[in-house]
Design a protein around this motif. Structure first.
Motif, PDB file in Angstrom:
ATOM      1  N   GLU A 256      -7.837  14.951  15.218  1.00 56.30           N
ATOM      2  CA  GLU A 256      -7.752  13.777  16.133  1.00 56.30           C
ATOM      3  C   GLU A 256      -9.080  13.063  15.818  1.00 56.30           C
TER       4      GLU A 256
ATOM      5  N   ASP B 239      -1.898  18.348   9.839  1.00 56.60           N
ATOM      6  CA  ASP B 239      -2.538  16.861  10.412  1.00 56.60           C
ATOM      7  C   ASP B 239      -4.022  16.811  10.276  1.00 56.60           C
TER       8      ASP B 239
ATOM      9  N   GLU C 178       4.092   6.995  22.313  1.00 55.58           N
ATOM     10  CA  GLU C 178       2.959   7.661  21.324  1.00 55.58           C
ATOM     11  C   GLU C 178       3.301   9.177  21.191  1.00 55.58           C
TER      12      GLU C 178
ATOM     13  N   ARG D 268       1.542  10.726  15.189  1.00 62.17           N
ATOM     14  CA  ARG D 268      -0.023  11.327  14.891  1.00 62.17           C
ATOM     15  C   ARG D 268      -0.618   9.924  13.752  1.00 62.17           C
ATOM     16  N   GLU D 269      -2.003   9.977  14.280  1.00 61.01           N
ATOM     17  CA  GLU D 269      -2.606   8.755  13.623  1.00 61.01           C
ATOM     18  C   GLU D 269      -2.552   9.009  12.068  1.00 61.01           C
TER      19      GLU D 269
ATOM     20  N   THR E 278     -10.962   9.857  12.111  1.00 63.73           N
ATOM     21  CA  THR E 278     -10.457   8.450  12.299  1.00 63.73           C
ATOM     22  C   THR E 278     -10.836   7.586  10.944  1.00 63.73           C
TER      23      THR E 278
END
Length: 409
Positions: free
Chosen positions: A397, A394, A371, A375-376, A400
């Motif tokens: 977090e 970015d 991980e 990054r998502e 989503t």
């Protein structure tokens, strides 16, 4: 003449100018003012047009407190005239907006690409009317500072000025994975559906009346399509055909044609214009409008291509011309598979490409990577003036599977 005198020696006119000792009212001193005091007019007594002129000049940070003054002020601040005045005064800033639903409400994040050091500002809004839990396949469309999050069975309006959420009327035809865009202050949706049923109805939403209505039907039913709008034209781009094709070959051909084409609906004339196709084939995965053009991001299984369509009608422009641009520089760990989806948002002369991993755990498990460093979601900005890409901050977090749009506030 005698040197002594009394009141009888004064004429009637002179005596009338002297106070009468027996009259108490005449003994009150008289003050003479060079300028009489001006009449004080409270701001609440102003007509709506003058009051809007005053309110439109306040700083953006003061707008939330203005809405709490009274119902009249709140109504005026929600009117399109207030937005028009602030736009004319140059007090609106275009920002990239991302929103996602959680159990407690909505997480909203705003990024100003024009800032020297762009950073996301995150806030949490609670919807007292409920409905935020059904936004997994939602699309976002912004009208000024208000973002309409449209999902299959619910529509939420988020006010970026006040941070409040309100439940609005849902679409007539429940649908997901549809195209959405804003034309002249109204929202248009096309394509999408549920299960094997894809609707051809194109709906228009009037935010002032909070009402949806069907304005036309599309010749081609698309599922998973993307919307954009330029110069009064609603573009329905990409997607798949879910229909009654009998042979495998026919279904494959239709899917390929739909995935790389776009239909054009002229909102004013209520007519469909000639369809266009993205050069080079591929599958359109994201699209948006910026500075008179439609920008399209296409996937070719192992790479992405980036295209610009000239959508300016009249004035000697090259309407309908395609130009290939520099592809976005994605990090090496990003794979073009079903776990990754993209969003394109036009923010003034910038095009923001937001890459969102649908499920990061699946991606990590299938890729075999740790991980760390993955990054998502990431944000890339394309400058339409110099034609260069740069990486922005970015997504936070907590944002989503975000729905993205451009807001003015």
């Amino acid at each position: 003449m005698s040197e002594s005198c009394n009141s009888r020696h004064f004429s009637w006119l002179m005596k009338s100018c002297l106070p009468n000792p027996s009259d108490a009212k005449s003994l009150v001193p008289i003050h003479h003012h060079a300028n009489p005091p001006a009449t004080v007019t409270p701001i609440s007594s102003l007509p709506d047009d003058l009051l809007l002129e005053c309110l439109s000049r306040v700083p953006s940070s003061s707008i939330p407190s203005l809405t709490a003054v009274c119902r009249r002020w709140s109504r005026l601040l929600l009117s399109p005239y207030f937005l028009h005045l602030r736009r004319r005064l140059g007090l609106l800033r275009h920002s990239l907006f991302a929103i996602s639903a959680v159990d407690s409400g909505l997480f909203a994040a705003v990024l100003q690409p024009q800032s020297e050091v762009p950073s996301w500002r995150v806030s949490l809004a609670v919807c007292n009317d409920g409905g935020q839990g059904s936004l997994s396949h939602a699309r976002a469309a912004a009208i000024g500072p208000r973002v309409y999050v449209v999902s299959r069975n619910a529509v939420l309006r988020y006010d970026s000025w006040t941070g409040t959420v309100a439940l609005r009327s849902p679409m007539i035809f429940p649908r997901k994975k549809f195209a959405i865009a804003v034309v002249s202050g109204k929202i248009y949706v096309a394509g999408g559906g549920g299960g094997s049923e894809v609707t051809a109805a194109v709906e228009e939403y009037d935010p002032e009346r909070n009402r949806w209505e069907v304005v036309t039907h599309a010749a081609r039913k698309r599922y998973g399509c993307i919307g954009a709008a330029v110069d009064g034209v609603f573009y329905v781009i990409g997607g798949l055909k879910i229909g009654n094709e009998t042979s495998v070959t026919s279904r494959g051909t239709a899917a390929h044609v739909y995935a790389s084409s776009m239909d054009l609906f002229d909102v004013r004339s209520r007519q469909w214009l000639r369809s266009r196709s993205v050069p080079g084939g591929g599958c359109v995965v994201a699209a948006c409008a910026a500075v008179g053009h439609v920008y399209v991001l296409s996937s070719h299984a192992v790479e992405l291509s980036f295209w610009r369509f000239d959508a300016r009608r009249g004035g000697g422009g090259g309407f309908g011309e395609w130009t290939r641009l520099k592809s976005p520089p994605l990090p090496a760990q990003v794979r073009l598979d079903g776990t990754v989806r993209f969003s394109c948002v036009g923010v003034e002369d910038k095009v923001a490409v937001v890459q969102v991993v649908g499920c990061i755990d699946d991606l990590l498990r299938r890729s075999g990577r740790s991980e760390r460093g993955l990054r998502e979601s990431l944000v890339l900005l394309y400058d339409t003036v110099d034609g260069e890409w740069r990486r922005a901050a970015d997504l936070p977090e907590m944002i989503t599977r975000a729905a993205c749009a451009c807001v003015e506030w």
